[in-house]
Design a protein around this motif. Structure first.
Motif: not given
Length: 143
Positions: A1-22
């Motif tokens: 089993m993989g650790n999903c939380q570790a993969a999410e922490a290793a990202t750059v999160v960019i919030q676009h106007p209109g609530n889009k998440i990149e």
């Protein structure tokens, strides 16, 4: 089993106007993000650990990044339009100007009216078309 939380922490999160998440899985420069989103600036979302809103949620502030800055993994960033940046700078300048005027005692700003402190005006020379009245009176005298 993989650790999903570790993969999410290793990202750059960019919030676009209109609530889009990149999500980007590597470090990237702010210039690259701005060039792919013309008319927008990148701001780092800073959450205050001590200050709270009336709802009890932490106060969030934005720090505008320069184009040469690097977006780091694990951080949250927001795209801000050019117009919003101008509005924010104008609001900050207005607050600073009001504070300076209150400290100097020149103008007293109120939400409904603007009044002039008479003691600050007494010492200033009278002006006519941007020229002190004393100078105009001097040149108008006949010799």
């Amino acid at each position: 089993m993989g650790n999903c939380q570790a993969a999410e922490a290793a990202t750059v999160v960019i919030q676009h106007p209109g609530n889009k998440i990149e999500r980007i899985y590597w470090s990237i420069s702010a210039h690259e993000v701005m060039s792919s989103n013309p008319g927008h600036y990148v701001a780092l979302v800073i959450t205050s650990p001590t200050e709270r809103t009336h709802n009890g949620s932490p106060v969030r502030q934005l720090k505008l990044l320069r184009p040469g800055d690097t977006l780091l993994l694990g951080q949250v960033y927001r795209l801000i339009s050019f117009e919003d940046v101008l509005k924010e700078f104008a609001a900050k300048k207005c607050v600073k100007l009001g504070k300076l005027l209150r400290e100097s005692g020149g103008l007293v700003l109120d939400s409904k009216k603007i009044s002039v402190d008479s003691s600050a005006v007494k010492n200033k020379p009278k002006m006519v078309n941007g020229i002190p009245a004393k100078v105009i009176n001097f040149y108008n005298k006949s010799f």
